[in-house]
Design a protein around this motif. Structure first.
Motif, mmCIF file in Angstrom:
data_model
loop_
_atom_site.group_PDB
_atom_site.id
_atom_site.type_symbol
_atom_site.label_atom_id
_atom_site.label_comp_id
_atom_site.label_asym_id
_atom_site.label_seq_id
_atom_site.Cartn_x
_atom_site.Cartn_y
_atom_site.Cartn_z
ATOM 1 N N MET A 1 0.844 -1.196 0.000
ATOM 2 C CA MET A 1 0.000 0.000 0.000
ATOM 3 C C MET A 1 0.875 1.240 0.000
ATOM 4 N N THR A 2 0.596 2.147 -0.918
ATOM 5 C CA THR A 2 1.370 3.372 -1.018
ATOM 6 C C THR A 2 1.038 4.308 0.141
ATOM 7 N N THR A 3 2.084 4.876 0.756
ATOM 8 C CA THR A 3 1.891 5.798 1.879
ATOM 9 C C THR A 3 2.310 7.207 1.479
ATOM 10 N N LEU A 4 1.815 8.175 2.239
ATOM 11 C CA LEU A 4 2.188 9.570 1.992
ATOM 12 C C LEU A 4 3.686 9.779 2.210
ATOM 13 N N ARG A 5 4.238 9.080 3.209
ATOM 14 C CA ARG A 5 5.666 9.217 3.476
ATOM 15 C C ARG A 5 6.480 8.733 2.287
ATOM 16 N N GLN A 6 6.053 7.648 1.664
ATOM 17 C CA GLN A 6 6.758 7.157 0.480
ATOM 18 C C GLN A 6 6.718 8.182 -0.641
ATOM 19 N N LEU A 7 5.576 8.818 -0.819
ATOM 20 C CA LEU A 7 5.453 9.840 -1.863
ATOM 21 C C LEU A 7 6.342 11.040 -1.567
ATOM 22 N N GLN A 8 6.405 11.442 -0.289
ATOM 23 C CA GLN A 8 7.264 12.570 0.084
ATOM 24 C C GLN A 8 8.724 12.250 -0.210
ATOM 25 N N ILE A 9 9.133 11.045 0.160
ATOM 26 C CA ILE A 9 10.530 10.647 -0.046
ATOM 27 C C ILE A 9 10.826 10.507 -1.532
ATOM 28 N N PHE A 10 9.911 9.885 -2.269
ATOM 29 C CA PHE A 10 10.130 9.730 -3.713
ATOM 30 C C PHE A 10 10.213 11.092 -4.402
ATOM 31 N N ARG A 11 9.373 12.040 -3.996
ATOM 32 C CA ARG A 11 9.427 13.373 -4.598
ATOM 33 C C ARG A 11 10.802 14.000 -4.404
ATOM 34 N N SER A 12 11.373 13.861 -3.223
ATOM 35 C CA SER A 12 12.695 14.425 -2.958
ATOM 36 C C SER A 12 13.765 13.736 -3.808
ATOM 37 N N VAL A 13 13.708 12.403 -3.901
ATOM 38 C CA VAL A 13 14.686 11.669 -4.720
ATOM 39 C C VAL A 13 14.539 12.067 -6.189
ATOM 40 N N ALA A 14 13.299 12.187 -6.658
ATOM 41 C CA ALA A 14 13.061 12.534 -8.063
ATOM 42 C C ALA A 14 13.566 13.935 -8.374
ATOM 43 N N ARG A 15 13.441 14.830 -7.405
ATOM 44 C CA ARG A 15 13.910 16.193 -7.629
ATOM 45 C C ARG A 15 15.440 16.269 -7.602
ATOM 46 N N LYS A 16 16.050 15.566 -6.659
ATOM 47 C CA LYS A 16 17.511 15.616 -6.509
ATOM 48 C C LYS A 16 18.229 14.651 -7.444
ATOM 49 N N LEU A 17 17.503 13.586 -7.871
ATOM 50 C CA LEU A 17 18.105 12.479 -8.622
ATOM 51 C C LEU A 17 19.339 11.954 -7.897
ATOM 52 N N SER A 18 19.152 11.834 -6.584
ATOM 53 C CA SER A 18 20.235 11.340 -5.730
ATOM 54 C C SER A 18 19.634 10.866 -4.423
ATOM 55 N N TYR A 19 19.900 9.606 -4.052
ATOM 56 C CA TYR A 19 19.423 9.103 -2.763
ATOM 57 C C TYR A 19 20.132 9.816 -1.619
ATOM 58 N N THR A 20 21.416 10.085 -1.805
ATOM 59 C CA THR A 20 22.195 10.725 -0.741
ATOM 60 C C THR A 20 21.710 12.145 -0.464
ATOM 61 N N ARG A 21 21.523 12.927 -1.531
ATOM 62 C CA ARG A 21 21.082 14.310 -1.345
ATOM 63 C C ARG A 21 19.655 14.373 -0.819
ATOM 64 N N ALA A 22 18.814 13.436 -1.243
ATOM 65 C CA ALA A 22 17.452 13.379 -0.709
ATOM 66 C C ALA A 22 17.483 13.043 0.780
ATOM 67 N N GLN A 39 9.999 0.122 -1.735
ATOM 68 C CA GLN A 39 8.661 -0.313 -1.330
ATOM 69 C C GLN A 39 7.577 0.357 -2.163
ATOM 70 N N LEU A 40 7.788 1.637 -2.512
ATOM 71 C CA LEU A 40 6.835 2.341 -3.377
ATOM 72 C C LEU A 40 6.793 1.682 -4.748
ATOM 73 N N GLN A 41 7.960 1.328 -5.288
ATOM 74 C CA GLN A 41 8.011 0.662 -6.599
ATOM 75 C C GLN A 41 7.295 -0.681 -6.555
ATOM 76 N N GLU A 42 7.473 -1.400 -5.461
ATOM 77 C CA GLU A 42 6.771 -2.690 -5.324
ATOM 78 C C GLU A 42 5.271 -2.471 -5.235
ATOM 79 N N SER A 43 4.863 -1.378 -4.572
ATOM 80 C CA SER A 43 3.435 -1.099 -4.403
ATOM 81 C C SER A 43 2.768 -0.758 -5.732
ATOM 82 N N VAL A 44 3.440 0.038 -6.569
ATOM 83 C CA VAL A 44 2.840 0.445 -7.844
ATOM 84 C C VAL A 44 3.122 -0.564 -8.949
ATOM 85 N N GLY A 45 4.053 -1.480 -8.720
ATOM 86 C CA GLY A 45 4.330 -2.525 -9.693
ATOM 87 C C GLY A 45 5.148 -2.089 -10.885
ATOM 88 N N SER A 46 5.893 -1.004 -10.737
ATOM 89 C CA SER A 46 6.731 -0.511 -11.841
ATOM 90 C C SER A 46 8.017 0.086 -11.294
#
Length: 293
Positions: A1-22, A39-46
């Motif tokens: 199940m997708t959580t808001l926290r996962q979306l917040q974290i993914f947004r930061s990674v997507a913006r920085k394109l870096s796990y470390t900087r996120a 876990q987000l990728q597993e939840s959405v299946g992609s």
């Protein structure tokens, strides 16, 4: 199940394109960020992010999830804003992004704000002009402080304070203490410059072009502290916001050269996306900024 926290974290990674900087931005460990994205990728299946060499890239599903995440998190922010308005200024959040040269001025003003409204949580992000405009385009903050509002962005803004640009050098420089230094006397000097695209660099190049001078750039640095250190080390002279070198000038470690045409008088501007309904906290901070105008 997708959580808001996962979306917040993914947004930061997507913006920085870096796990470390996120992870740095979110005050989390890098493994924790990686786990949440997995876990987000597993939840959405992609697969949402792919690595090619050392660089991260968003996949097409990643773009879809990012757009949805921004919509969902933006709506939550709007809900928080409306609830904060119902409570008055007892609680709420203020997010401000500033260009690096403004970081010497804004904290003092935020201090005034926090003393008046201790229940408001304040977030301050500092970046270069390019990073700030990217955050503006993604509507990630309440207010944005920069030297010049570009013509190409759809923004509401106010001018609120002077930001003089000066020429700095070591006290031992041959031109130190001389009155009415002509711009032509700087020709051949080694300059320490901000990166291409910075507001200070644009103003500097515009001035010298008007004087028919092409300054010799010895070094480009992305931080004002590094520029001051390089000038103090005798590597050259620089054109910089007076406020960013205030302490060094007061201590006599640097001097302001009295060049005709300087200081270049610029102003700070506070902006937000046009038509955006800004929060009560942002309105209160705007009032503090403009009170000193």
């Amino acid at each position: 199940m997708t959580t808001l926290r996962q979306l917040q974290i993914f947004r930061s990674v997507a913006r920085k394109l870096s796990y470390t900087r996120a992870a740095e931005e979110l005050n989390l460990t890098q493994p924790a960020v990686f786990t949440q994205v997995r876990q987000l990728q597993e939840s959405v299946g992609s697969a949402l992010i792919e690595r090619i060499g050392k660089q991260l890239y968003l996949t097409e599903p990643g773009d879809v999830v990012l757009n949805s995440a921004q919509d969902i998190l933006g709506e939550l922010d709007r809900m928080d804003m409306r609830l904060a308005e119902l409570r008055g200024m007892a609680r709420g959040r203020l997010r401000v992004s500033v260009v690096s040269t403004a970081k010497y001025d804004i904290p003092r003003r935020l201090g005034d704000f926090c003393r008046q409204y201790p229940g408001i949580d304040v977030s301050l992000t500092v970046g270069n002009r390019e990073e700030l405009l990217a955050r503006f385009a993604a509507n990630e903050d309440d207010l944005y402080v920069l030297g010049t509002v570009p013509d190409g962005i759809d923004a509401d803004w106010h001018q609120y304070s002077e930001n003089p640009i000066v020429v700095i050098a070591t006290p031992e420089h041959p031109l130190a203490g001389k009155e009415n230094v002509g711009a032509s006397e700087l020709e051949g000097e080694a300059f320490i410059m901000r990166e291409e695209g910075s507001g200070t660099r644009i103003a500097t190049e515009r001035f010298f072009k008007g004087e028919g001078i092409a300054p010799t750039v010895r070094m480009e640095l992305g931080a004002n502290e590094a520029i001051s250190e390089a000038v103090m080390a005798g590597l050259g002279i620089s054109v910089i916001s007076r406020g960013s070198a205030r302490l060094e000038l007061q201590l006599g470690k640097l001097v302001e050269l009295k060049v005709t045409g300087f200081p270049i008088l610029r102003h700070w501007h506070v902006a937000w996306p046009k038509g955006k309904r800004i929060s009560v906290g942002a309105e209160a901070f705007l009032e503090i900024l403009l009170k000193e105008n």
